[in-house]
Motif scaffolding. Structure first.
Motif, PDB file in Angstrom:
ATOM      1  N   ILE A 113      39.822 -18.070-107.761  1.00  0.00           N
ATOM      2  CA  ILE A 113      40.740 -18.236-107.647  1.00  0.00           C
ATOM      3  C   ILE A 113      41.649 -17.386-108.418  1.00  0.00           C
ATOM      4  N   MET A 114      42.870 -16.104-108.224  1.00  0.00           N
ATOM      5  CA  MET A 114      43.610 -15.436-109.302  1.00  0.00           C
ATOM      6  C   MET A 114      44.802 -15.673-108.905  1.00  0.00           C
ATOM      7  N   VAL A 115      45.568 -16.874-109.627  1.00  0.00           N
ATOM      8  CA  VAL A 115      47.428 -16.952-109.797  1.00  0.00           C
ATOM      9  C   VAL A 115      48.047 -15.596-110.866  1.00  0.00           C
ATOM     10  N   ASP A 116      48.476 -15.045-109.770  1.00  0.00           N
ATOM     11  CA  ASP A 116      50.251 -14.400-111.282  1.00  0.00           C
ATOM     12  C   ASP A 116      50.919 -14.896-111.122  1.00  0.00           C
ATOM     13  N   VAL A 117      51.389 -14.960-112.622  1.00  0.00           N
ATOM     14  CA  VAL A 117      52.793 -15.268-112.498  1.00  0.00           C
ATOM     15  C   VAL A 117      53.432 -14.124-113.420  1.00  0.00           C
ATOM     16  N   SER A 118      54.463 -13.982-113.176  1.00  0.00           N
ATOM     17  CA  SER A 118      55.464 -13.114-113.431  1.00  0.00           C
ATOM     18  C   SER A 118      56.505 -13.925-114.769  1.00  0.00           C
ATOM     19  N   VAL A 119      57.297 -12.623-115.240  1.00  0.00           N
ATOM     20  CA  VAL A 119      58.036 -13.499-115.985  1.00  0.00           C
ATOM     21  C   VAL A 119      58.725 -12.514-116.243  1.00  0.00           C
ATOM     22  N   ALA A 120      59.966 -12.572-117.216  1.00  0.00           N
ATOM     23  CA  ALA A 120      61.348 -11.777-117.400  1.00  0.00           C
ATOM     24  C   ALA A 120      60.579 -11.226-118.706  1.00  0.00           C
ATOM     25  N   TYR A 121      60.672  -9.671-118.756  1.00  0.00           N
ATOM     26  CA  TYR A 121      61.120  -9.362-120.398  1.00  0.00           C
ATOM     27  C   TYR A 121      61.666 -10.378-120.730  1.00  0.00           C
ATOM     28  N   GLU A 122      62.332 -10.757-120.574  1.00  0.00           N
ATOM     29  CA  GLU A 122      63.385 -11.364-122.137  1.00  0.00           C
ATOM     30  C   GLU A 122      62.844 -12.645-122.566  1.00  0.00           C
ATOM     31  N   SER A 123      61.463 -13.498-121.628  1.00  0.00           N
ATOM     32  CA  SER A 123      61.196 -14.524-122.476  1.00  0.00           C
ATOM     33  C   SER A 123      59.774 -13.895-123.249  1.00  0.00           C
TER      34      SER A 123
ATOM     35  N   ASP B 276      59.017  -7.399-114.565  1.00  0.00           N
ATOM     36  CA  ASP B 276      59.048  -8.517-115.384  1.00  0.00           C
ATOM     37  C   ASP B 276      57.285  -8.259-115.922  1.00  0.00           C
ATOM     38  N   VAL B 277      56.407  -9.302-116.921  1.00  0.00           N
ATOM     39  CA  VAL B 277      55.519  -9.145-117.273  1.00  0.00           C
ATOM     40  C   VAL B 277      54.766 -10.708-116.368  1.00  0.00           C
ATOM     41  N   VAL B 278      53.856  -9.547-115.954  1.00  0.00           N
ATOM     42  CA  VAL B 278      52.551  -9.956-115.380  1.00  0.00           C
ATOM     43  C   VAL B 278      51.573 -11.226-116.053  1.00  0.00           C
ATOM     44  N   MET B 279      50.995 -12.347-115.566  1.00  0.00           N
ATOM     45  CA  MET B 279      50.228 -13.252-116.542  1.00  0.00           C
ATOM     46  C   MET B 279      49.203 -13.604-115.673  1.00  0.00           C
ATOM     47  N   ARG B 280      47.974 -13.530-115.829  1.00  0.00           N
ATOM     48  CA  ARG B 280      46.896 -13.928-114.355  1.00  0.00           C
ATOM     49  C   ARG B 280      46.544 -14.656-115.063  1.00  0.00           C
ATOM     50  N   ILE B 281      45.804 -16.130-114.165  1.00  0.00           N
ATOM     51  CA  ILE B 281      45.107 -17.674-114.277  1.00  0.00           C
ATOM     52  C   ILE B 281      44.225 -17.074-113.497  1.00  0.00           C
ATOM     53  N   ALA B 282      43.048 -17.299-113.976  1.00  0.00           N
ATOM     54  CA  ALA B 282      41.544 -17.409-113.220  1.00  0.00           C
ATOM     55  C   ALA B 282      40.849 -19.278-113.013  1.00  0.00           C
ATOM     56  N   ALA B 283      40.303 -19.695-112.197  1.00  0.00           N
ATOM     57  CA  ALA B 283      40.204 -20.694-111.450  1.00  0.00           C
ATOM     58  C   ALA B 283      38.951 -20.835-111.283  1.00  0.00           C
TER      59      ALA B 283
END
Length: 293
Positions: free
Chosen positions: A188-198, A237-244
């Motif tokens: 499973i690949m889950v992409d999480v987007s957060v704001a540049y200000e984070s 956005d900044v995209v962070m990836r989670i692998a499960a």
């Protein structure tokens, strides 16, 4: 021949006691054969299922998917054999020469066999599918263009039930490519987007904190998911990836749950997930209006 003579012979035929005894005996035999066929098939199927269940409990038992496949195959084979023997017994009860019929059928079958190459191909392919355990009953597969669950595997055809309920019956000889989704664990690949200000470090800390509790929340996971880090820098956005890694065919379910719970978790900790916004600028005095995103 006169009408009176025909009528006399007809009456003589109808009132012939031996004839009716013979017909009644033949009908009784056929009824008993039919009842016996149904009973043998029912008892035989139950016995096959019990034997295979006991076999699966031994140290060298089959896997559940292979067990289901063999049960279906053996039950179908038993049905064909019993019905074929029953038909021969019924023909014999009707005083039909079964031996001569079989001899003629053998000669006709030899002639037909030359034109039944596709049937032979289906049977041979079906044998190797079962022998090599390429897929089993209950597996989720893609065969040619059919994607769904295997309902039944026979020596001639394979039945696939799609997610929308259609049943695809595919001749085994036409199976050119098989993708089996039920053998190995799913990624499973889950992409999480957060704001540049984070704060990226803070976001990573929070996501790792969330991932520490996922094994308890989702029993379908094989192990704790990994945060791979920043996967992409988007326009907003900044995209962070989670692998499960999840058990076979659980990646859709677990992926949806992960995305939902991560969204809630980040909202509770004040981490904004960016989305497109419309900003409208209007000049005072009825000037030109500009809009931007």
């Amino acid at each position: 021949m006169s009408v009176e003579r025909i009528w006399e012979r007809t009456v003589e035929f109808i009132v012939n006691e031996a004839l009716w005894i013979t017909i009644g005996t033949a009908l009784l035999k056929i009824l008993l054969i039919l009842i016996l066929m149904v009973v043998v098939v029912k008892i035989g199927k139950s016995a096959i299922e019990r034997v295979m269940i006991l076999r699966s409990k031994t140290p060298i038992g089959y896997t559940e998917r292979r067990q289901n496949t063999l049960i279906k195959l053996l039950q179908n084979g038993l049905t064909y054999i019993v019905y074929f023997a029953g038909i021969l017994a019924i023909l014999s009860a009707m005083s039909i020469n079964v031996v001569g019929l079989l001899a003629g059928a053998g000669i006709a079958g030899l002639a037909i066999g030359f034109g039944a190459q596709s049937l032979v191909k289906d049977i041979i392919t079906g044998f190797f599918i079962i022998f090599e355990d390429q897929f089993g009953v209950g597996d989720t597969v893609m065969i040619n263009q059919s994607n769904g669950t295997v309902e039944e595997i026979g020596l001639r055809t394979t039945k696939i039930k799609t997610y929308t309920g259609e049943l695809h019956i595919i001749p085994n000889g036409n199976i050119s490519e098989v993708i089996n989704y039920s053998v190995y664990n799913s990624l499973i690949m889950v992409d999480v987007s957060v704001a540049y200000e984070s704060d990226v470090d803070e976001v990573e800390r929070l996501i790792n904190k969330f991932l520490d509790s996922t094994e308890e929340r989702y029993p379908e996971l094989v192990r704790r998911p990994d945060l791979l880090g920043v996967n992409a820098l988007g326009a907003s956005d900044v995209v962070m990836r989670i692998a499960a890694e999840a058990l076979p065919m659980n990646h859709f379910k677990v992926g949806r749950l992960l995305r939902r719970d991560i969204k809630k978790f980040l909202d509770n900790h004040g981490i904004e997930i960016p989305y497109q916004k419309m900003v409208v600028f209007e000049q005072k005095g009825g000037g030109q209006t500009n809009a931007g995103k």
